[in-house]
Design an enzyme around this catalytic site. Structure first.
Site, PDB file in Angstrom:
ATOM      1  N   HIS A   8       0.866  -1.194   0.000  1.00 39.01           N
ATOM      2  CA  HIS A   8       0.000   0.000   0.000  1.00 39.01           C
ATOM      3  C   HIS A   8       0.897   1.237   0.000  1.00 39.01           C
ATOM      4  CE1 HIS A   8      -2.387   2.947   2.615  1.00 39.01           C
ATOM      5  NE2 HIS A   8      -3.031   2.907   1.454  1.00 39.01           N
ATOM      6  N   HIS A  85       2.608  11.190  -1.517  1.00 39.34           N
ATOM      7  CA  HIS A  85       1.628  10.814  -0.487  1.00 39.34           C
ATOM      8  C   HIS A  85       1.765  11.824   0.630  1.00 39.34           C
ATOM      9  CE1 HIS A  85      -0.062   7.891   2.700  1.00 39.34           C
ATOM     10  NE2 HIS A  85      -1.044   8.478   2.038  1.00 39.34           N
TER      11      HIS A  85
END
Length: 293
Positions: A8, A85
């Site tokens: 992930h 991110h």
């Protein structure tokens, strides 16, 4: 149907504390960083970096599915593309080349690259990324076909090693981009392990009706209050390590095959025995069953 291992936010090992805050972050985060600077970014990294291994190490450990989020940088004169991110990490070109080096050394290995979020990207940036994929992987990329036709035998015969999933209408125009809906990844968005497991189970029941690949995200998502309480500890200590036994118990009870799991992703993939447990699910496949990925 083989079960594949995924990570992930695969690139988040590379997050750079010196970079600006990503364009997708809310104003509260932007303000927090503008006031507290480097200290704020160090704390952010503890919550945003979901992996402690680079691409090469992940590949060596058995990861074959990569969750990729791409962004431009505001006011970047080079117009580069970055993994992102919350903060920016490596340049996309460097990451793709790192994966390609592994594939060149291991001609029977296959990877899934899932480009599922794009930030600050115009048509020209998508064109740049598509060209980058062509230049890096060339004929290693498998053109989009029906999911059930993708067997290892087929990929080996055609010498394809890369399946690229692209969650943007751009995918329709390019033969080697698989549309995003072929790689659904339902997200539980919870800090509660029990709710996560109920969600994962319900999603698998729905899975095979869709005739696509399918991701089970064994991932807990922190709420703002969780971050505040564990601000100095970070995601790994506050959430992932504590929930690991229950999450691993769920993984152990899964089955490979048509009605079972397909791709399982997690944070900090090296924790516990996540990798070996997922790989073992494939041992239980009947000898006669097809080796579809």
């Amino acid at each position: 149907s083989l079960v594949l291992l995924g990570s992930h936010d695969s690139f988040s090992f590379y997050i750079d504390e010196a970079s600006p805050v990503g364009p997708e972050q809310p104003e509260t985060v932007q303000n927090f960083v503008s006031v507290f600077g480097t200290v704020a970014k160090k704390l952010m990294r503890k919550w945003l970096a979901t992996q402690t291994m680079n691409f090469t190490s992940q590949l060596g450990a058995g990861i074959r599915y990569f969750d990729l989020r791409i962004s431009t940088k505001p006011r970047d004169p080079d117009n580069e593309l970055y993994f992102a991110h919350g903060l920016f990490s490596a340049k996309v070109k460097e990451g793709l080349e790192e994966i390609n080096a592994f594939l060149a050394e291991h001609p029977k290995e296959v990877v899934f690259l899932d480009f599922n979020h794009f930030y600050g990207m115009q048509k020209c940036h998508h064109e740049k990324l598509v060209q980058m994929l062509k230049d890096t992987y060339g004929n290693k990329m498998c053109p989009a076909i029906f999911a059930h036709e993708v067997t290892l035998q087929y990929l080996w015969e055609k010498e394809h090693q890369v399946l690229v999933f692209y969650h943007s209408p751009v995918a329709v125009e390019v033969a080697f981009l698989w549309p995003g809906q072929m790689m659904p990844a339902p997200w539980a968005n919870t800090t509660d392990t029990e709710k996560l497991i109920q969600f994962l189970q319900a999603s698998i029941t729905e899975r095979r009706k869709k005739g696509s690949f399918f991701i089970s995200q064994v991932v807990l998502t922190p709420k703002a209050s969780t971050v505040v309480k564990g601000v100095a500890s970070g995601l790994r200590e506050t959430i992932t390590e504590r929930a690991l036994p229950a999450m691993m118990e769920w993984v152990r009870t899964q089955k490979a095959g048509e009605s079972g799991v397909n791709i399982i992703t997690a944070d900090f993939v090296e924790l516990g025995d996540f990798i070996s447990t997922v790989i073992k699910l494939n041992y239980a496949l009947d000898e006669g069953e097809d080796d579809t990925t």
